[in-house]
Design an enzyme around this catalytic site. Structure first.
Site, mmCIF file in Angstrom:
data_model
loop_
_atom_site.group_PDB
_atom_site.id
_atom_site.type_symbol
_atom_site.label_atom_id
_atom_site.label_comp_id
_atom_site.label_asym_id
_atom_site.label_seq_id
_atom_site.Cartn_x
_atom_site.Cartn_y
_atom_site.Cartn_z
ATOM 1 N N SER A 86 -4.019 7.051 13.447
ATOM 2 C CA SER A 86 -4.360 8.273 12.724
ATOM 3 C C SER A 86 -4.733 9.394 13.694
ATOM 4 O O SER A 86 -5.273 9.143 14.777
ATOM 5 C CB SER A 86 -5.564 7.962 11.824
ATOM 6 O OG SER A 86 -6.193 9.131 11.388
ATOM 7 N N LYS A 115 -9.725 2.541 14.258
ATOM 8 C CA LYS A 115 -8.379 2.960 14.703
ATOM 9 C C LYS A 115 -8.352 3.070 16.224
ATOM 10 O O LYS A 115 -7.402 2.646 16.872
ATOM 11 C CB LYS A 115 -7.972 4.287 14.055
ATOM 12 C CG LYS A 115 -7.704 4.187 12.567
ATOM 13 C CD LYS A 115 -6.469 3.344 12.277
ATOM 14 C CE LYS A 115 -6.279 3.052 10.805
ATOM 15 N NZ LYS A 115 -5.303 1.986 10.530
ATOM 16 N N GLY A 129 0.826 -1.211 0.000
ATOM 17 C CA GLY A 129 0.000 0.000 0.000
ATOM 18 C C GLY A 129 0.861 1.262 0.000
ATOM 19 O O GLY A 129 2.096 1.198 -0.091
ATOM 20 N N ASN A 148 -6.404 -2.860 -2.020
ATOM 21 C CA ASN A 148 -6.253 -1.440 -2.331
ATOM 22 C C ASN A 148 -4.825 -1.143 -2.773
ATOM 23 O O ASN A 148 -4.276 -0.085 -2.474
ATOM 24 C CB ASN A 148 -6.636 -0.621 -1.086
ATOM 25 C CG ASN A 148 -6.947 0.816 -1.429
ATOM 26 O OD1 ASN A 148 -7.266 1.135 -2.582
ATOM 27 N ND2 ASN A 148 -6.819 1.696 -0.472
ATOM 28 N N PHE A 207 -0.681 12.346 10.689
ATOM 29 C CA PHE A 207 -1.522 13.441 10.237
ATOM 30 C C PHE A 207 -1.781 13.185 8.737
ATOM 31 O O PHE A 207 -2.205 12.089 8.414
ATOM 32 C CB PHE A 207 -0.904 14.778 10.670
ATOM 33 C CG PHE A 207 -1.183 14.978 12.157
ATOM 34 C CD1 PHE A 207 -0.605 14.124 13.110
ATOM 35 C CD2 PHE A 207 -2.111 15.904 12.595
ATOM 36 C CE1 PHE A 207 -0.928 14.209 14.472
ATOM 37 C CE2 PHE A 207 -2.443 16.005 13.952
ATOM 38 C CZ PHE A 207 -1.855 15.156 14.881
ATOM 39 N N ASN A 208 -1.559 14.082 7.826
ATOM 40 C CA ASN A 208 -1.953 13.791 6.435
ATOM 41 C C ASN A 208 -0.756 13.434 5.558
ATOM 42 O O ASN A 208 -0.038 14.333 5.102
ATOM 43 C CB ASN A 208 -2.703 14.986 5.855
ATOM 44 C CG ASN A 208 -4.102 15.127 6.429
ATOM 45 O OD1 ASN A 208 -4.277 15.204 7.636
ATOM 46 N ND2 ASN A 208 -5.104 15.151 5.570
ATOM 47 N N PHE A 211 -4.013 -7.182 -1.724
ATOM 48 C CA PHE A 211 -4.151 -6.276 -2.871
ATOM 49 C C PHE A 211 -5.560 -5.714 -3.044
ATOM 50 O O PHE A 211 -5.961 -5.384 -4.149
ATOM 51 C CB PHE A 211 -3.695 -6.957 -4.178
ATOM 52 C CG PHE A 211 -2.318 -7.551 -4.072
ATOM 53 C CD1 PHE A 211 -1.206 -6.744 -3.863
ATOM 54 C CD2 PHE A 211 -2.121 -8.926 -4.141
ATOM 55 C CE1 PHE A 211 0.066 -7.288 -3.735
ATOM 56 C CE2 PHE A 211 -0.854 -9.484 -4.018
ATOM 57 C CZ PHE A 211 0.244 -8.660 -3.820
ATOM 58 N N TYR A 262 -14.580 3.866 10.259
ATOM 59 C CA TYR A 262 -13.133 3.772 10.010
ATOM 60 C C TYR A 262 -12.354 4.330 11.202
ATOM 61 O O TYR A 262 -11.453 3.684 11.744
ATOM 62 C CB TYR A 262 -12.758 4.535 8.725
ATOM 63 C CG TYR A 262 -11.304 4.932 8.698
ATOM 64 C CD1 TYR A 262 -10.317 3.997 8.415
ATOM 65 C CD2 TYR A 262 -10.908 6.241 9.003
ATOM 66 C CE1 TYR A 262 -8.976 4.348 8.441
ATOM 67 C CE2 TYR A 262 -9.579 6.595 9.030
ATOM 68 C CZ TYR A 262 -8.609 5.660 8.745
ATOM 69 O OH TYR A 262 -7.286 6.000 8.782
ATOM 70 N N ARG A 281 -17.601 19.166 3.350
ATOM 71 C CA ARG A 281 -17.797 17.708 3.271
ATOM 72 C C ARG A 281 -18.205 17.211 4.657
ATOM 73 O O ARG A 281 -17.565 17.556 5.654
ATOM 74 C CB ARG A 281 -16.495 17.048 2.822
ATOM 75 C CG ARG A 281 -16.570 15.560 2.636
ATOM 76 C CD ARG A 281 -15.324 15.016 1.949
ATOM 77 N NE ARG A 281 -14.119 15.150 2.761
ATOM 78 C CZ ARG A 281 -12.929 14.695 2.397
ATOM 79 N NH1 ARG A 281 -12.763 14.098 1.219
ATOM 80 N NH2 ARG A 281 -11.878 14.844 3.177
ATOM 81 N N GLU A 282 -19.223 16.380 4.663
ATOM 82 C CA GLU A 282 -19.718 15.883 5.953
ATOM 83 C C GLU A 282 -18.620 15.121 6.698
ATOM 84 O O GLU A 282 -17.887 14.336 6.098
ATOM 85 C CB GLU A 282 -20.913 14.953 5.716
ATOM 86 C CG GLU A 282 -21.826 14.925 6.912
ATOM 87 C CD GLU A 282 -22.946 13.923 6.762
ATOM 88 O OE1 GLU A 282 -23.324 13.340 7.770
ATOM 89 O OE2 GLU A 282 -23.411 13.736 5.611
HETATM 90 N N1 UFG Z 1 -10.496 18.329 0.269
HETATM 91 C C1 UFG Z 1 -11.048 19.144 -0.688
HETATM 92 N N2 UFG Z 1 -11.356 18.596 -1.893
HETATM 93 C C2 UFG Z 1 -11.111 17.286 -2.194
HETATM 94 C C3 UFG Z 1 -10.539 16.470 -1.199
HETATM 95 C C4 UFG Z 1 -10.244 17.021 0.033
HETATM 96 O O1 UFG Z 1 -11.287 20.335 -0.465
HETATM 97 O O2 UFG Z 1 -11.432 16.861 -3.301
HETATM 98 C C5 UFG Z 1 -10.158 18.923 1.568
HETATM 99 C C6 UFG Z 1 -10.875 18.250 2.727
HETATM 100 O O3 UFG Z 1 -12.143 18.831 2.898
HETATM 101 C C7 UFG Z 1 -9.909 18.502 3.860
HETATM 102 C C8 UFG Z 1 -8.541 18.495 3.181
HETATM 103 O O4 UFG Z 1 -8.787 18.705 1.814
HETATM 104 O O5 UFG Z 1 -10.125 19.763 4.404
HETATM 105 C C9 UFG Z 1 -7.822 17.168 3.342
HETATM 106 O O6 UFG Z 1 -8.701 16.140 2.942
HETATM 107 P P1 UFG Z 1 -8.211 14.629 2.780
HETATM 108 O O7 UFG Z 1 -9.397 13.829 2.349
HETATM 109 O O8 UFG Z 1 -6.985 14.556 1.942
HETATM 110 O O9 UFG Z 1 -7.746 14.234 4.253
HETATM 111 P P2 UFG Z 1 -8.607 14.222 5.593
HETATM 112 O O10 UFG Z 1 -7.898 15.151 6.524
HETATM 113 O O11 UFG Z 1 -10.030 14.427 5.387
HETATM 114 O O12 UFG Z 1 -8.441 12.700 5.957
HETATM 115 C C10 UFG Z 1 -7.314 12.269 6.590
HETATM 116 C C11 UFG Z 1 -7.039 10.800 6.281
HETATM 117 C C12 UFG Z 1 -8.106 9.912 6.868
HETATM 118 C C13 UFG Z 1 -8.356 10.258 8.304
HETATM 119 C C14 UFG Z 1 -8.647 11.726 8.448
HETATM 120 C C15 UFG Z 1 -8.812 12.104 9.890
HETATM 121 O O13 UFG Z 1 -6.970 10.583 4.900
HETATM 122 O O14 UFG Z 1 -7.653 8.585 6.800
HETATM 123 O O15 UFG Z 1 -7.540 12.468 7.942
HETATM 124 O O16 UFG Z 1 -9.057 13.425 10.072
HETATM 125 F F1 UFG Z 1 -9.403 9.588 8.802
#
Ligand code: UFG
Length: 345
Positions: free
Chosen positions: A127, A156, A12, A37, A182-183, A35, A152, A299-300
């Site tokens: 996470s 964790k 992954g 993902n 974090f991200n 596999f 999800y 986004r919700e």
């Molecule tokens: N975003 C957009 N447009 C997109 C995708 C994301 O504006 O098309 C924004 C989201 O709203 C967020 C930021 O970009 O504000 C980051 O979004 P991601 O989906 O990349 O990451 P998240 O912070 O939402 O998610 C991450 C991990 C998850 C975890 C989560 C916990 O990917 O596994 O943090 O907060 F659960």
């Protein structure tokens, strides 16, 4: 003799980068992956980068018998890094049972086999989602864990608790570290491995790179009315290679017995919050491409802002991020371009 490390989910996104770092540090890597993902070709890419072919065992971690048989065949596995898990927040809301079953049973199977085979070092892929929306920032490891918003996120939290309880209950027979990411973004500088989202990406950076390459018509920014300087949500984006290196450090901490308690938790982030608009600007700067985007509703389930206090990891793991946001964006972009060249899609 090389120390053997089991890397579940090792083909992954984060697993493959960690497998590379482990091999480069002299560990023998045994990957288990079904596999769901990821793609089998990733193993060849790990070999192309390191010159060493990792052992790949293609099966589902929910298969306890096969997992146990693996521990018999590869006698002397001294540690495990557990990445294998389903990870889509949105999908987990639609398929909670699949998420609970997969993510929890795979951990239980792993821990049972580790116990029977006297493998007592475990690094777990956790996470920052466990913190929900913290009251104060940056968030530290001692800040409270909040009720999860998605199944999800709940898996964790549950997995962390299972590991903590087990480590505390069996002094000496299990030492474990949960790494709260974090991200993670970016890709290996070779552009041979990177993120491989299935279908439409949920995460920001793959959505950006797929838009830039022409696979998506525009990026939706989810909300510009947050209480942040530019109105868009803030995250702590770290380069996946930095993140991968933290796993090697955590693993050595357990193997060398320098951990302070049987169960430890570390935040892995840069310590810097970046807004969605700042992330886009960074991408545009390194790629020279103007990204088409529009403002969409929030986004919700998204939180407004979070970034790490990584000082515990800085101090105890002697680890810190070295790559900048621009480095991460550039490697993500190079990976996207390489991928499309090869697949022609
Ligand atoms: N975003 C957009 N447009 C997109 C995708 C994301 O504006 O098309 C924004 C989201 O709203 C967020 C930021 O970009 O504000 C980051 O979004 P991601 O989906 O990349 O990451 P998240 O912070 O939402 O998610 C991450 C991990 C998850 C975890 C989560 C916990 O990917 O596994 O943090 O907060 F659960």
């Amino acid at each position: 003799m090389k120390e053997k490390v089991l890397v579940t989910g090792g083909t992954g996104f984060i697993g493959s980068h960690t497998a590379v770092e482990l091999q480069q540090e002299g560990f023998e890597v045994i990957i288990v992956d079904n596999f769901t993902n990821s793609e089998p070709f990733v193993a060849g890419r790990i070999e192309a980068i390191t010159g060493i072919k990792p052992i790949v065992e293609p099966f589902d971690m929910c298969d306890a018998a096969r997992l146990d048989e693996l521990f018999v065949r590869h006698r002397g596995i001294s540690a495990a890094i557990h990445f294998a898990a389903l990870k889509s927040v949105g999908e987990s809301v639609l398929k909670p049972l699949e998420y609970y079953r997969n993510n929890i049973i795979s951990l239980l199977n792993l821990m049972a086999s580790m116990k029977s085979h006297k493998c007592n070092a475990l690094v777990f892929s956790s996470s920052c989602t466990v913190y929900g929306q913290p009251d104060r920032l940056p968030v530290t490891e001692s800040d409270p864990v909040r009720p999860a918003i998605s199944p999800y996120g709940n898996t964790k939290q549950i997995c962390e608790e299972i590991i903590a309880d087990t480590a505390m209950a069996q002094p000496g027979s299990l030492n474990a570290i949960s790494l709260r990411y974090f991200n993670p973004i970016g890709a290996h500088p070779s552009a041979l491995i990177g993120e491989l989202p299935r279908g439409v990406p949920e995460n920001l950076v793959p959505y950006i790179t797929q838009t830039a390459i022409g696979l998506r018509s525009e990026l939706s920014i989810y909300g510009n009315d947050y209480n942040t300087p530019d109105g868009t949500a803030i995250r702590d984006y770290l380069h996946v290679v930095d993140l991968a290196k933290a796993h090697v450090t955590a693993l050595k901490r357990l193997l060398y017995g320098i951990n302070k308690t049987q169960y430890e938790v570390f935040n892995l982030g840069t310590g810097k919050g970046v807004s969605v608009l700042e992330a886009i600007t960074s991408f545009e700067r390194v790629s020279g491409i103007k990204l088409p985007y529009r403002i969409a509703p929030r986004r919700e389930g998204d939180i407004e802002k979070i970034w790490a206090d990584p000082s515990l990891a800085n101090r105890e793991l002697a680890w810190k991020t070295v790559s900048s946001l621009d480095d991460a964006m550039l490697t993500a972009w190079n990976w996207e371009k390489e991928l499309r060249k090869k697949t022609g899609k």
